[in-house]
Design a protein around this motif. Sequence first.
Motif, PDB file in Angstrom:
ATOM      1  N   VAL A  42     -11.079   6.502   6.548  1.00 33.15           N
ATOM      2  CA  VAL A  42      -9.741   6.758   5.738  1.00 33.15           C
ATOM      3  C   VAL A  42      -9.470   7.998   6.121  1.00 33.15           C
ATOM      4  CG1 VAL A  42      -8.876   6.633   3.532  1.00 33.15           C
ATOM      5  CG2 VAL A  42     -10.558   4.808   4.305  1.00 33.15           C
ATOM      6  N   LEU A  98      -4.617  -0.162   8.318  1.00 29.71           N
ATOM      7  CA  LEU A  98      -4.723  -0.245   6.839  1.00 29.71           C
ATOM      8  C   LEU A  98      -5.568   0.946   6.122  1.00 29.71           C
ATOM      9  CD1 LEU A  98      -5.988  -4.005   6.326  1.00 29.71           C
ATOM     10  CD2 LEU A  98      -3.738  -3.014   5.533  1.00 29.71           C
ATOM     11  N   LEU A 111      -7.256   0.754  -4.948  1.00 31.39           N
ATOM     12  CA  LEU A 111      -8.258   0.625  -3.838  1.00 31.39           C
ATOM     13  C   LEU A 111      -8.834  -0.675  -3.914  1.00 31.39           C
ATOM     14  CD1 LEU A 111      -9.877   4.098  -4.914  1.00 31.39           C
ATOM     15  CD2 LEU A 111      -8.936   3.528  -2.520  1.00 31.39           C
ATOM     16  N   VAL A 168     -14.605   0.077   0.272  1.00 24.67           N
ATOM     17  CA  VAL A 168     -14.080   1.358   0.239  1.00 24.67           C
ATOM     18  C   VAL A 168     -14.959   2.457  -0.196  1.00 24.67           C
ATOM     19  CG1 VAL A 168     -11.929   2.788  -0.076  1.00 24.67           C
ATOM     20  CG2 VAL A 168     -11.586   0.551   0.446  1.00 24.67           C
ATOM     21  N   LEU A 183       0.835  -1.067  -0.029  1.00 21.59           N
ATOM     22  CA  LEU A 183      -0.018  -0.117  -0.094  1.00 21.59           C
ATOM     23  C   LEU A 183       1.014   1.050   0.091  1.00 21.59           C
ATOM     24  CD1 LEU A 183      -2.880  -0.865   2.441  1.00 21.59           C
ATOM     25  CD2 LEU A 183      -2.797  -0.939   0.137  1.00 21.59           C
ATOM     26  N   LEU A 202     -13.445   2.894   5.322  1.00 22.19           N
ATOM     27  CA  LEU A 202     -13.314   1.344   4.947  1.00 22.19           C
ATOM     28  C   LEU A 202     -14.315   0.762   5.730  1.00 22.19           C
ATOM     29  CD1 LEU A 202     -11.224  -0.573   3.807  1.00 22.19           C
ATOM     30  CD2 LEU A 202      -9.935  -0.515   6.117  1.00 22.19           C
ATOM     31  N   THR A 260      -3.995   3.658   3.443  1.00 16.39           N
ATOM     32  CA  THR A 260      -4.762   4.074   2.480  1.00 16.39           C
ATOM     33  C   THR A 260      -4.822   5.588   2.250  1.00 16.39           C
ATOM     34  OG1 THR A 260      -6.028   1.937   2.266  1.00 16.39           O
ATOM     35  CG2 THR A 260      -6.853   4.016   1.137  1.00 16.39           C
ATOM     36  N   VAL A 269      -6.703  -2.671  -1.637  1.00 18.64           N
ATOM     37  CA  VAL A 269      -7.224  -2.416  -0.327  1.00 18.64           C
ATOM     38  C   VAL A 269      -7.992  -3.477   0.181  1.00 18.64           C
ATOM     39  CG1 VAL A 269      -7.972  -0.753   1.478  1.00 18.64           C
ATOM     40  CG2 VAL A 269      -6.344  -0.032  -0.346  1.00 18.64           C
ATOM     41  N   THR A 270      -8.965  -3.516  -0.470  1.00 20.38           N
ATOM     42  CA  THR A 270     -10.045  -4.877  -0.103  1.00 20.38           C
ATOM     43  C   THR A 270      -9.432  -6.020  -0.011  1.00 20.38           C
ATOM     44  OG1 THR A 270     -10.997  -4.964  -2.377  1.00 20.38           O
ATOM     45  CG2 THR A 270     -11.936  -3.343  -1.226  1.00 20.38           C
ATOM     46  N   HIS A 281      -6.477  -6.989   0.629  1.00 21.61           N
ATOM     47  CA  HIS A 281      -5.390  -7.062   1.999  1.00 21.61           C
ATOM     48  C   HIS A 281      -6.404  -7.128   3.250  1.00 21.61           C
ATOM     49  CE1 HIS A 281      -1.879  -6.505  -0.037  1.00 21.61           C
ATOM     50  NE2 HIS A 281      -2.046  -5.271  -0.368  1.00 21.61           N
ATOM     51  N   CYS A 282      -7.584  -6.470   3.127  1.00 22.85           N
ATOM     52  CA  CYS A 282      -8.418  -6.474   4.349  1.00 22.85           C
ATOM     53  C   CYS A 282      -9.115  -7.892   4.276  1.00 22.85           C
ATOM     54  CB  CYS A 282      -9.690  -5.582   4.310  1.00 22.85           C
ATOM     55  SG  CYS A 282      -9.386  -3.781   4.528  1.00 22.85           S
TER      56      CYS A 282
END
Length: 265
Positions: free
Chosen positions: A140, A171, A46, A64, A32, A150, A175, A49-50, A52-53
């Motif tokens: 965020v 996270l 983006l 997001v 990231l 998030l 972001t 990001v989801t 990794h979550c």
Amino acid sequence: MPVPPTPGPGPANSSAPGFSRERRVSAALIDLADTLVADFDPADFLYRVTEHCMNLLEIGDAGVMLAADDGPLRLVAASSERVRLVELFELDASEGPCCTAFRQATAIDHTNLDIPSPRWPRFSACAHHAGYTSVHATPVRLRDQTLGVLNLFRRVPGTLPEADRHLARALADATAISLLQQTTLDQHRTLQAQLHQALESRNIIEQAKGFLTARHHTDPDVAFNRLRAHARHHHLRLTELSRDIVDGTTILPPPTSKGPVAEGA
């Protein structure tokens, strides 16, 4: 069902189950942070990001939302079609923990969707019907600047475990920092322009996903995974590939095809 994470390039591959959680967390934060490049793709960033979550937290889905120019929240990435529809409903209804977390710039929990919430009755019913039982939303933001939120959806009641809450905060912060630091690449590129680009990119990606869903008679999640896998395999920007598919200049064969991954129209 959540979308199976698609392995990304470089350190993000360390998100594989065989690696320790500590190594996966480190790889995610490095991934990231690696955004100071000329061909930075906000849309793909983006979606990562989801991913990794999903890889790191005890959740069923992630999304997001971002806001540009002090405008309304907009959905820019989601881990599955199911959660995308719930998030869009929340934005349309203007109620839910995600909207509240953004407005108050603080983490918000909805711990049991089985019990109707007087605070967010329509959102609660919609999310429960979609199979979720609790939600954690964290803004965020960097210092006093809130860019979005998030959203973490779970299929078990109760609050997100404390360790996961701290990691979700990290996270979300990563972001925000990554989006903000992109402005140093070009004095003429501003944060607002990037957020607008992410929102506009999502529209063309959704069009391409819908086109592939109808053309191949498959579900939206499968269509999106194929779209993104092709973009990564051929080192293409997700938005550009989506636009070519909608324009008809690139054709992806059906999922069962044994031929080449794509061909020019």
